[in-house]
Design an enzyme around this catalytic site. Structure first.
Site, PDB file in Angstrom:
ATOM      1  N   HIS A  20       0.242  44.111  32.717  1.00 41.93           N
ATOM      2  CA  HIS A  20       0.876  45.040  32.177  1.00 41.93           C
ATOM      3  C   HIS A  20       0.437  46.426  32.465  1.00 41.93           C
ATOM      4  O   HIS A  20      -0.774  46.272  32.689  1.00 41.93           O
ATOM      5  CB  HIS A  20       0.958  45.010  30.547  1.00 41.93           C
ATOM      6  CG  HIS A  20       1.376  43.466  30.174  1.00 41.93           C
ATOM      7  ND1 HIS A  20       2.413  43.585  29.108  1.00 41.93           N
ATOM      8  CD2 HIS A  20       0.689  42.365  30.090  1.00 41.93           C
ATOM      9  CE1 HIS A  20       2.503  42.113  28.840  1.00 41.93           C
ATOM     10  NE2 HIS A  20       1.521  41.431  29.331  1.00 41.93           N
TER      11      HIS A  20
ATOM     12  N   CYS B  76       7.732  44.266  27.309  1.00 42.57           N
ATOM     13  CA  CYS B  76       7.132  42.926  28.141  1.00 42.57           C
ATOM     14  C   CYS B  76       8.242  41.856  27.855  1.00 42.57           C
ATOM     15  O   CYS B  76       8.359  40.969  28.932  1.00 42.57           O
ATOM     16  CB  CYS B  76       5.740  42.877  27.824  1.00 42.57           C
ATOM     17  SG  CYS B  76       5.196  43.309  26.273  1.00 42.57           S
TER      18      CYS B  76
ATOM     19  N   GLN C   1       8.025  54.550  27.160  1.00 43.06           N
ATOM     20  CA  GLN C   1       6.965  53.745  27.986  1.00 43.06           C
ATOM     21  C   GLN C   1       7.046  53.964  29.523  1.00 43.06           C
ATOM     22  O   GLN C   1       8.124  53.338  29.925  1.00 43.06           O
ATOM     23  CB  GLN C   1       6.243  52.477  27.502  1.00 43.06           C
ATOM     24  CG  GLN C   1       5.795  52.446  26.165  1.00 43.06           C
ATOM     25  CD  GLN C   1       5.504  51.098  25.530  1.00 43.06           C
ATOM     26  OE1 GLN C   1       6.213  50.027  25.827  1.00 43.06           O
ATOM     27  NE2 GLN C   1       4.165  50.734  25.253  1.00 43.06           N
TER      28      GLN C   1
ATOM     29  N   ASP D  26       6.712  51.902  31.678  1.00 40.06           N
ATOM     30  CA  ASP D  26       6.221  50.355  31.629  1.00 40.06           C
ATOM     31  C   ASP D  26       6.710  49.766  33.117  1.00 40.06           C
ATOM     32  O   ASP D  26       7.531  50.067  33.624  1.00 40.06           O
ATOM     33  CB  ASP D  26       6.938  49.664  30.522  1.00 40.06           C
ATOM     34  CG  ASP D  26       5.917  48.828  29.667  1.00 40.06           C
ATOM     35  OD1 ASP D  26       4.775  48.558  30.090  1.00 40.06           O
ATOM     36  OD2 ASP D  26       6.415  48.323  28.684  1.00 40.06           O
TER      37      ASP D  26
ATOM     38  N   HIS E  91       5.509  45.505  34.767  1.00 42.74           N
ATOM     39  CA  HIS E  91       4.999  43.985  34.891  1.00 42.74           C
ATOM     40  C   HIS E  91       5.032  43.672  36.107  1.00 42.74           C
ATOM     41  O   HIS E  91       6.070  43.477  36.658  1.00 42.74           O
ATOM     42  CB  HIS E  91       5.668  43.373  33.569  1.00 42.74           C
ATOM     43  CG  HIS E  91       5.644  43.967  32.313  1.00 42.74           C
ATOM     44  ND1 HIS E  91       6.446  44.663  31.751  1.00 42.74           N
ATOM     45  CD2 HIS E  91       4.560  43.755  31.243  1.00 42.74           C
ATOM     46  CE1 HIS E  91       6.150  45.398  30.438  1.00 42.74           C
ATOM     47  NE2 HIS E  91       5.149  44.810  30.184  1.00 42.74           N
TER      48      HIS E  91
ATOM     49  N   ARG F  97       9.027  51.809  16.762  1.00 46.57           N
ATOM     50  CA  ARG F  97       7.798  51.275  15.890  1.00 46.57           C
ATOM     51  C   ARG F  97       7.747  52.136  14.698  1.00 46.57           C
ATOM     52  O   ARG F  97       7.752  53.598  14.860  1.00 46.57           O
ATOM     53  CB  ARG F  97       6.414  51.211  16.699  1.00 46.57           C
ATOM     54  CG  ARG F  97       6.440  50.274  17.888  1.00 46.57           C
ATOM     55  CD  ARG F  97       5.251  50.341  18.391  1.00 46.57           C
ATOM     56  NE  ARG F  97       5.386  49.727  19.792  1.00 46.57           N
ATOM     57  CZ  ARG F  97       4.379  49.715  20.537  1.00 46.57           C
ATOM     58  NH1 ARG F  97       2.961  50.104  20.557  1.00 46.57           N
ATOM     59  NH2 ARG F  97       4.327  49.189  21.882  1.00 46.57           N
TER      60      ARG F  97
ATOM     61  N   LYS G 191      -7.926  44.395  28.429  1.00 47.28           N
ATOM     62  CA  LYS G 191      -7.317  45.629  29.152  1.00 47.28           C
ATOM     63  C   LYS G 191      -8.183  46.405  30.022  1.00 47.28           C
ATOM     64  O   LYS G 191      -9.458  46.380  29.313  1.00 47.28           O
ATOM     65  CB  LYS G 191      -6.027  46.207  28.194  1.00 47.28           C
ATOM     66  CG  LYS G 191      -6.690  46.523  26.833  1.00 47.28           C
ATOM     67  CD  LYS G 191      -5.468  47.298  26.094  1.00 47.28           C
ATOM     68  CE  LYS G 191      -6.171  47.670  24.623  1.00 47.28           C
ATOM     69  NZ  LYS G 191      -5.358  48.561  23.954  1.00 47.28           N
TER      70      LYS G 191
END
Length: 646
Positions: free
Chosen positions: A518, A337, A384, A386, A388, A366, A472
């Site tokens: 997100h 993000c 991910q 992902d 946005h 991570r 979320k």
């Protein structure tokens, strides 16, 4: 009299000091026989706890999460008594309920407890349970509590008590056994009818490797033997479906100690499967107006300081990468993000440009503790799906609903039909866990609740489960074995646009902040594929499976015809291969079944003469003879049944 509010909103009056069991009996004697625990005004209580004020009461049976927690917590007490009967010098520490059962941590000194002891523990456990001993809570002064455990030379309980406040310390008694406990028990031990000791492992006191290592004994118990039998059968089926086992058998992925723990290596079939999943989502995203972007695998530390990720997750990140330049530090990307915020910031935007929808299959890193790594479900590097969305406040509701539609399309095409939604909001009592002001949080939370309501989702609201930057909507999917997984998430964020100073020019010619959504329908490719593997048992939907057809010539003489059929299938974009090994046809069929190839095509003299194929279907057997064109049509029709339209 006191007024008791029940979950359906009804209010009943009872005399003061009535108990939850009295309330249960007022509903029905049959229901009361199944009530094993309760919650009063949000606090777990015993069924015998006197109620002295007006309040809300929830009554739990074993079918409820609250009931299971009390049942398994009570079972942990019985396990502790059982252990002491064989190891009288053992020092007890803690014994909580967990998602599936319970455990108790004990210091056995020089003694050892192994799998060979499970049988005698189970026998003694049930012997104690059959005594129908009532669980009874009592308050104890701090001085008396310390005195008891100092006399027993139990430094673990002493440490726990020293951190408690005098007046808040309680003991639980049953039979001749006493333990330090906050409460939340079933009425008596006799309700426990079946138990299984599942495992024994080492565990450091309070999870600190600098402390003593204890023996952790895991168990699970049930109010009926049949329930234990069914649970153990489910575990056996889960072992067969373990994604680590199937991933190896189907040659999808592997791990290498030389590469590093938690860093999966995707084999050709697995990489192709991933690519099909990506293409599937990319096609849907293109229809929905998303634009693909690509961002680096690293970013300057300052990027994540600005976003707030470093403050919240810095300790869980890999160590900073230093460059030859003084004071320059980079981090492996933990989130996509912040990068996408900078993509948005590339140029000024007008309200006419919005919404902007940036999507990326971005790999993030991570640092997970080695003991927490688990196949593909807990890794150190993952991708991910992902995206946005940057939109105006007026566009937020429709954009959020559009993402819900996308998530439902993904689930439907991959066979996840049983799911609930969870609206995850902030913990109002711990505001320091989050960034941003209360007003914007309330707006964002209400926006999610409104969208979920309008879309007719079956959802619950969970306080304290929000991301640090915004609330979320999480999708909790049940797999074929009834296990719940969190897959797919949509988040509303007013905070990162502020931290990155994102703006657009409105119709009033003034500067405004966009709202950021997100979203990740898969969540992560690794975790999603792991869950999909276990859900399907490796029998993927036909449109996704690595090999759709395997051709089995009964001898080398029919190799040429097999190649002709293969070419026709490939020209129709059907994934097929030929098994030309010098093996008997029966062996080839068995191997194809193990590899979970959906269709097996037998090719011999008759098929070559007639220009046909004899077809077997995985798990079903022979389904008949087809022309090549008919077989191609059959596959295309099967594909269309599983791949939903968007």
């Amino acid at each position: 009299m006191i007024k008791i509010t029940l979950p359906d909103g009804s209010i009943k009056e009872f005399t003061i000091n009535s108990t939850p069991m009295d309330v249960a009996k007022s509903i029905s004697e049959g229901f009361a026989r199944n009530v094993i625990s309760a919650s009063f005004n949000g606090t777990t209580v015993e069924t015998t706890t006197p109620l002295t004020t007006d309040g809300s009461l929830v009554l739990f049976t074993f079918n409820d999460d609250g009931g299971k927690k009390a049942f398994w917590h009570s079972s942990a007490h019985v396990l502790a008594e059982t252990i002491l009967s064989f190891y009288p010098n053992a020092k007890l520490t803690i014994g909580p309920a967990i998602d599936n059962g319970f455990y108790y941590d004990v210091d056995l000194g020089e003694e050892v407890l192994s799998e060979n002891d499970f049988g005698k523990l189970e026998k003694k456990f049930l012997e104690i349970a059959r005594g129908k001993h009532e669980f009874s809570m009592r308050s104890v002064s701090k001085a008396d509590a310390l005195s008891l455990y100092k006399e027993e030379n139990n430094e673990y309980k002493v440490e726990l008590i020293e951190n408690l406040t005098d007046g808040d310390i309680t003991f639980c008694d049953h039979s001749n056994f006493t333990d330090l406990c906050r409460g939340g028990h079933i009425p008596n031990t006799g309700i426990i009818k079946a138990v299984k000791i599942m495992n024994v492992a080492g565990a450091y006191w309070r999870g600190d490797e600098n402390n003593n290592q204890l023996t952790r004994v895991y168990g699970i118990s049930f109010p009926k033997q049949k329930m234990l039998t069914e649970y153990l059968e489910l575990l056996e089926e889960a072992k067969k479906r373990d994604h680590r086992k199937l991933g190896k058998e189907l040659e999808l992925f592997t791990f290498s100690q030389k590469v590093g723990a938690g860093l999966p290596l995707w084999l050709p079939k697995g990489a192709a499967l991933r690519a099909r999943l990506e293409d599937f989502l990319k096609a849907a995203q293109k229809k929905a107006g998303y634009e693909m972007v690509m961002t680096p695998h690293i970013g300057q530390k300052e990027l994540y300081v600005t976003s707030g990720h470093y403050e919240k997750y810095g300790e869980d990140s890999f160590q900073a990468i230093k460059t030859p330049k003084m004071d320059e530090e980079f981090l492996l990307k933990p989130m996509n993000c912040p990068h996408h915020c900078e993509v948005y910031n590339f140029k000024p935007h007008s309200y006419k440009d919005l919404p902007k929808r940036f999507a990326e299959f971005g790999t993030v890193y991570r640092y997970e503790q080695s003991g927490e790594l688990h196949g593909l479900t807990r890794v150190r590097g993952f991708t991910q799906d992902d995206a946005h969305i940057f939109c105006t406040s007026e566009q937020l509701d429709q954009e959020f609903k559009n993402v819900i539609d996308l998530v439902l399309y993904v689930f439907g095409s991959l066979g996840f039909e049983d799911f609930t939604a969870q609206v995850s909001i902030r913990d109002k009592n711990n505001p320091d866990k989050y960034i941003g002001d209360t007003e914007t949080w309330e707006i964002a939370e209400q926006a999610i609740i409104n969208a979920a309501t309008d879309k007719g989702l079956n959802f619950v609201v969970e306080e304290g489960e929000a991301a640090f930057y915004g609330p979320k909507l999480d999708f909790m999917v049940k797999d074929a074995l009834g296990r719940s997984w969190q897959l797919g998430t949509i988040q509303v964020d007013y905070n990162l646009p502020k931290r990155f100073d994102l703006t657009y020019t409105g119709s009033d010619n003034q500067s405004h902040r966009p709202v950021m959504i997100h979203r990740a329908p898969f969540g992560s490719m690794e975790r999603f594929i792991a869950v999909l593997l276990e859900h399907t048992g490796g029998n993927f939907p036909l449109w996704l499976t690595p090999d759709q057809v395997i051709l089995l010539p009964i001898s080398d003489k029919y190799q040429k015809y097999s190649e002709k059929v293969l070419e026709s299938l490939e020209n129709s974009e059907i994934r097929a291969l030929v098994d030309n090994r010098s093996e008997k046809t029966g062996r080839k069929i068995r191997d194809a079944e193990v590899s979970k190839v959906p269709f097996m095509v037998i090719v011999g003299e008759k098929e070559e003469q007639d220009g046909t194929v004899s077809v077997r279907k995985h798990g079903e057997g022979d389904i008949g003879t087809f022309t090549i064109e008919e077989f191609i049509s059959l596959i295309k029709e099967e594909e269309s049944k599983t791949l939903k339209k968007f």
